[in-house]
Motif scaffolding. Structure first.
Motif, PDB file in Angstrom:
ATOM      1  N   ALA A  68       1.687   1.901  -3.560  1.00 23.75           N
ATOM      2  CA  ALA A  68       0.496   2.299  -4.307  1.00 23.75           C
ATOM      3  C   ALA A  68       0.103   3.743  -3.988  1.00 23.75           C
ATOM      4  O   ALA A  68      -0.279   4.508  -4.885  1.00 23.75           O
ATOM      5  CB  ALA A  68      -0.658   1.356  -3.999  1.00 23.75           C
ATOM      6  N   LEU A  69       0.202   4.138  -2.721  1.00 25.97           N
ATOM      7  CA  LEU A  69      -0.152   5.502  -2.341  1.00 25.97           C
ATOM      8  C   LEU A  69       0.830   6.504  -2.917  1.00 25.97           C
ATOM      9  O   LEU A  69       0.448   7.605  -3.356  1.00 25.97           O
ATOM     10  CB  LEU A  69      -0.202   5.631  -0.823  1.00 25.97           C
ATOM     11  N   THR A  95       0.818  -1.199   0.000  1.00 25.99           N
ATOM     12  CA  THR A  95       0.000   0.000   0.000  1.00 25.99           C
ATOM     13  C   THR A  95       0.857   1.256   0.000  1.00 25.99           C
ATOM     14  O   THR A  95       0.516   2.259  -0.636  1.00 25.99           O
ATOM     15  CB  THR A  95      -0.945  -0.002   1.205  1.00 25.99           C
ATOM     16  N   ALA A 111      -6.608   2.555  -2.426  1.00 24.49           N
ATOM     17  CA  ALA A 111      -5.389   2.026  -3.052  1.00 24.49           C
ATOM     18  C   ALA A 111      -5.684   0.730  -3.813  1.00 24.49           C
ATOM     19  O   ALA A 111      -5.113   0.491  -4.883  1.00 24.49           O
ATOM     20  CB  ALA A 111      -4.309   1.797  -1.997  1.00 24.49           C
TER      21      ALA A 111
END
Length: 362
Positions: free
Chosen positions: A65-66, A62, A266
């Motif tokens: 992805a962020l 994550t 996400a």
């Protein structure tokens, strides 16, 4: 491997998994110095997060992805990222007060409870078409004949009781109409490429391999007759979970509520940008080839974050019941593990009059 780091105003990289013990000591030092007001487990979670709140997160996927998506830009609190993943390392960090939230499969929260660590699940996801996109494949060693699940009878199978791979083995045996007595379970933890090496050296005949291990396994041993077989059972549930004590800190709980929402966003971003995510995470962060990265994105499929947790809780309960029976654990009420204040649509409060209120009493 070269980590992908895009500095942002609010996000800061923390320790690597290779220095987990050092990270634990450092992060533990900043865990409880400025605790917020106490929040009851049955009380609504507030919307506002004080700007000096720090959330310690072990969720590398994550994080990337962020950063890639820019979803992290407007966070109203700080995140200290720890490059910690997997059930055992996450639980160790929880017990050392080094982490507020981790990202794991369905098994680690169960074993945390069974081994005396009080935790709650605050977010959950599933795979779209899970039987077509299994998280694990059954790796079959060179020279071993296994083409169908019933062929597992009499085989030596790698087995890690406290990990998702161990639960998968038990589910597969049940699906095949076999019992533990029909096979030889060889206990070994699934760490790095341990199972790949065990298959290659014929220590075991079959082992559950995460999709990241399938390409290197086949590249090394397919020419000698090694192959994989689909497990034929669901193995896709994935969760964010936290020590219960963290949820009793009003500021941390408020930050976790916002993080869980961002985590869901996400998942959607990854679904919509598979090539960008494959390059940013699997190639640049994990050091895989572009070919293997493309394979993984396709093999693992798209993810869905359900608005209602009822079916997922029922699925977790089936797994907990199976493990209790097959491994001798106490029966566990899985619904009490899920903090439904975080369920989308509940606005940070438990559903009025619902059975979930018993989770707050345990």
């Amino acid at each position: 491997m070269t980590p992908l780091v895009r500095p942002t105003r609010r996000l800061r990289a923390a320790a690597s998994a290779a220095a987990l013990l050092t990270a634990t000591a450092l992060l533990a030092g900043c865990g409880g110095d400025d605790a917020g007001p106490r929040l009851g487990l049955d009380e609504p979670i507030p919307d506002d997060v004080p700007s000096d709140t720090v959330l310690r997160v072990g969720d590398p996927t994550t994080q990337v992805a962020l950063e890639l998506s820019g979803l992290d830009d407007d966070l109203p609190f700080d995140i200290e990222w720890a490059n910690i993943s997997g059930g055992p390392k996450t639980l160790e960090a929880f017990r050392g007060d080094a982490l507020d939230v981790g990202s794991v499969a369905d098994i680690p929260p169960l074993f945390a409870k069974w081994t005396g660590t009080d935790v709650r699940i605050i977010a959950t996801r599933e795979t779209v078409d899970p039987l077509d996109h299994p998280t694990y494949e059954l790796g079959v060693a060179p020279g071993v004949e296994v083409d169908e699940l019933t062929d597992l009878a009499g085989k030596k199978i790698a087995y890690s009781p406290g990990q998702a791979q161990g639960a998968l083995v038990l589910k597969v045996l049940k699906e095949a109409g076999l019992t533990q007595d029909d096979v030889e379970l060889v206990e070994m933890a699934s760490v790095d490429d341990t199972y790949v090496n065990a298959l290659g050296s014929n220590q075991v005949d079959v082992a559950p391999l995460g999709q990241t291990l399938v390409p290197p396994f086949l590249a090394k041993y397919e020419q000698d007759g090694a192959h994989t077989v689909s497990p034929g059972v669901r193995d896709d549930y994935w969760n964010l979970y936290v020590p219960t004590a963290v949820l009793e800190d009003e500021h941390k709980a408020a930050a976790l509520r916002k993080y869980a929402d961002l985590w869901a966003q996400a998942q959607t971003w990854i679904n919509e940008h598979p090539d960008e995510f494959a390059q940013g995470f699997y190639v640049e962060h994990e050091g895989l080839s572009e070919e293997d990265a493309a394979y993984l994105v396709d093999a693992l499929g798209e993810k869905s974050v359900p608005q209602d947790w009822s079916e997922i809780i029922a699925g977790h309960q089936e797994t907990a019941d199976l493990l209790a029976t097959e491994q001798g654990h106490d029966q566990l009420d899985v619904e009490a593990l899920f903090d439904r204040r975080f369920e989308p649509g509940n606005d940070g409060a438990l559903p009025s009059g619902s059975s979930d209120e018993k989770a707050a009493e345990q």
